[in-house]
Design a protein around this motif. Structure first.
Motif, short mmCIF file in Angstrom:
data_model
loop_
_atom_site.label_atom_id
_atom_site.label_comp_id
_atom_site.label_asym_id
_atom_site.label_seq_id
_atom_site.Cartn_x
_atom_site.Cartn_y
_atom_site.Cartn_z
N ILE A 51 0.82 -1.21 0.00
CA ILE A 51 0.00 0.00 0.00
C ILE A 51 0.86 1.26 0.00
O ILE A 51 0.35 2.36 -0.16
CB ILE A 51 -1.01 0.01 1.17
N HIS A 52 2.17 1.09 0.17
CA HIS A 52 3.10 2.21 0.11
C HIS A 52 4.51 1.65 -0.08
O HIS A 52 4.85 0.64 0.52
CB HIS A 52 3.05 3.03 1.41
N SER A 53 5.30 2.33 -0.90
CA SER A 53 6.71 1.97 -0.98
C SER A 53 7.52 3.23 -1.27
O SER A 53 7.07 4.12 -2.00
CB SER A 53 6.98 0.90 -2.04
N GLU A 54 8.68 3.29 -0.63
CA GLU A 54 9.57 4.44 -0.81
C GLU A 54 11.01 3.94 -0.82
O GLU A 54 11.47 3.31 0.13
CB GLU A 54 9.42 5.44 0.34
N LEU A 55 11.71 4.21 -1.90
CA LEU A 55 13.14 4.03 -1.96
C LEU A 55 13.72 5.40 -1.66
O LEU A 55 13.53 6.34 -2.42
CB LEU A 55 13.58 3.54 -3.34
N VAL A 56 14.38 5.54 -0.51
CA VAL A 56 14.88 6.84 -0.08
C VAL A 56 15.99 7.28 -1.05
O VAL A 56 16.96 6.55 -1.24
CB VAL A 56 15.37 6.79 1.38
N PRO A 57 15.85 8.46 -1.66
CA PRO A 57 16.77 8.88 -2.71
C PRO A 57 18.24 9.04 -2.26
O PRO A 57 19.15 8.77 -3.03
CB PRO A 57 16.22 10.23 -3.18
N GLU A 58 18.45 9.49 -1.03
CA GLU A 58 19.81 9.63 -0.47
C GLU A 58 19.90 8.70 0.73
O GLU A 58 19.14 8.84 1.70
CB GLU A 58 20.08 11.08 -0.06
N ILE A 59 20.80 7.73 0.66
CA ILE A 59 20.90 6.70 1.70
C ILE A 59 21.08 7.30 3.10
O ILE A 59 20.58 6.75 4.07
CB ILE A 59 22.03 5.71 1.36
N ALA A 60 21.74 8.43 3.20
CA ALA A 60 21.98 9.05 4.51
C ALA A 60 20.76 9.75 5.07
O ALA A 60 20.76 10.15 6.24
CB ALA A 60 23.15 10.03 4.41
N ASN A 61 19.68 9.88 4.28
CA ASN A 61 18.47 10.56 4.75
C ASN A 61 17.49 9.58 5.35
O ASN A 61 17.47 8.40 4.99
CB ASN A 61 17.80 11.31 3.60
N GLU A 62 16.63 10.08 6.24
CA GLU A 62 15.58 9.26 6.83
C GLU A 62 14.42 9.10 5.85
O GLU A 62 14.22 9.94 4.98
CB GLU A 62 15.08 9.91 8.13
N PRO A 63 13.65 8.03 6.00
CA PRO A 63 12.48 7.87 5.15
C PRO A 63 11.38 8.85 5.54
O PRO A 63 11.46 9.50 6.58
CB PRO A 63 12.04 6.42 5.43
N ASN A 64 10.37 8.93 4.71
CA ASN A 64 9.21 9.77 4.98
C ASN A 64 8.26 8.97 5.88
O ASN A 64 7.40 8.23 5.41
CB ASN A 64 8.52 10.17 3.67
N TYR A 65 8.46 9.11 7.19
CA TYR A 65 7.67 8.36 8.16
C TYR A 65 6.18 8.62 8.01
O TYR A 65 5.37 7.70 8.08
CB TYR A 65 8.10 8.70 9.60
N GLU A 66 5.82 9.88 7.87
CA GLU A 66 4.41 10.24 7.82
C GLU A 66 3.71 9.60 6.61
O GLU A 66 2.60 9.10 6.74
CB GLU A 66 4.23 11.77 7.79
N ALA A 67 4.35 9.61 5.46
CA ALA A 67 3.74 9.00 4.29
C ALA A 67 3.53 7.50 4.50
O ALA A 67 2.48 6.95 4.15
CB ALA A 67 4.60 9.24 3.05
N ALA A 68 4.53 6.85 5.09
CA ALA A 68 4.41 5.41 5.35
C ALA A 68 3.28 5.14 6.33
O ALA A 68 2.44 4.26 6.10
CB ALA A 68 5.74 4.88 5.90
N LEU A 69 3.22 5.88 7.41
CA LEU A 69 2.21 5.64 8.43
C LEU A 69 0.81 6.06 7.98
O LEU A 69 -0.18 5.41 8.34
CB LEU A 69 2.60 6.33 9.73
N ASN A 70 0.74 7.11 7.18
CA ASN A 70 -0.56 7.54 6.66
C ASN A 70 -1.18 6.49 5.74
O ASN A 70 -2.40 6.42 5.61
CB ASN A 70 -0.44 8.87 5.93
N ALA A 71 -0.34 5.68 5.11
CA ALA A 71 -0.87 4.61 4.23
C ALA A 71 -1.68 3.60 5.04
O ALA A 71 -2.53 2.91 4.50
CB ALA A 71 0.29 3.91 3.52
N LEU A 72 -1.42 3.54 6.34
CA LEU A 72 -2.13 2.59 7.22
C LEU A 72 -3.44 3.16 7.76
O LEU A 72 -4.18 2.44 8.43
CB LEU A 72 -1.23 2.19 8.38
N GLN A 73 -3.72 4.42 7.50
CA GLN A 73 -4.94 5.05 8.03
C GLN A 73 -6.16 4.61 7.24
O GLN A 73 -6.17 4.43 6.11
CB GLN A 73 -4.82 6.57 7.97
#
Length: 166
Positions: free
Chosen positions: A144-166
């Motif tokens: 229902i959501h997937s994100e390949l983080v563009p820069e390995i040193a950056n954190e993922p988009n937590y809100e987008a991932a968690l919002n997919a579960l709403q």
């Protein structure tokens, strides 16, 4: 093959992340006690697959802390931390940090998860490890959501991932 960056330099993966609407591929990963876990073991639960290169890096550690805090309290949801780290390192980190609301799984034996999910890094000093990514599955194993983080040193988009579960 996808391209991300490490310190601004291009790094390639072996494939593409599963896309929204795909059914998740099964996996065989090592648990902390070295027994094997598969996707079927989590049937009926929403899953956040927190995929990263190594628990012993600041960004990876922060993603584990953040998902432990935010997603683990969500109804019928499990957070699976997946890396090529040895299960002992994953367990040590979580014990030292007091993290108890996640499941650590290791791809150290074969690397097949990284290959199957398209996150195995194929070049750079991190070749063979996983790129940073998040894949969210519903209780039926559908992406229902997937994100390949563009820069390995950056954190993922937590809100987008968690919002997919709403």
């Amino acid at each position: 093959m996808a391209t991300v960056t490490l310190g601004g330099n291009p790094v390639h993966t072996n494939g593409e992340l599963p896309a929204k609407g795909d059914h998740a591929k099964d996996f065989q990963l090592s648990k902390e006690d070295l027994s094997t876990a598969s996707l079927a073991d989590f049937a009926g639960h929403n899953l956040v697959l927190n995929i990263f290169p190594s628990i012993d890096t600041p960004t990876c550690a922060q993603s584990v802390r953040t998902f432990n805090q935010k997603a683990a309290a969500m109804h019928n949801t499990k957070v699976l931390n997946i890396s090529r780290d040895l299960p002992f390192a994953q367990k040590r980190f979580c014990a030292a940090e007091g993290i108890e609301n996640v499941v650590n799984l290791s791809d150290f034996k074969t690397g097949s998860f990284g290959k199957d999910y398209g996150v195995e890094l194929t070049d750079s000093k991190l070749a063979g490890l996983h790129a940073r990514a998040v894949v969210v599955l519903d209780a039926n194993g559908k992406v229902i959501h997937s994100e390949l983080v563009p820069e390995i040193a950056n954190e993922p988009n937590y809100e987008a991932a968690l919002n997919a579960l709403q």
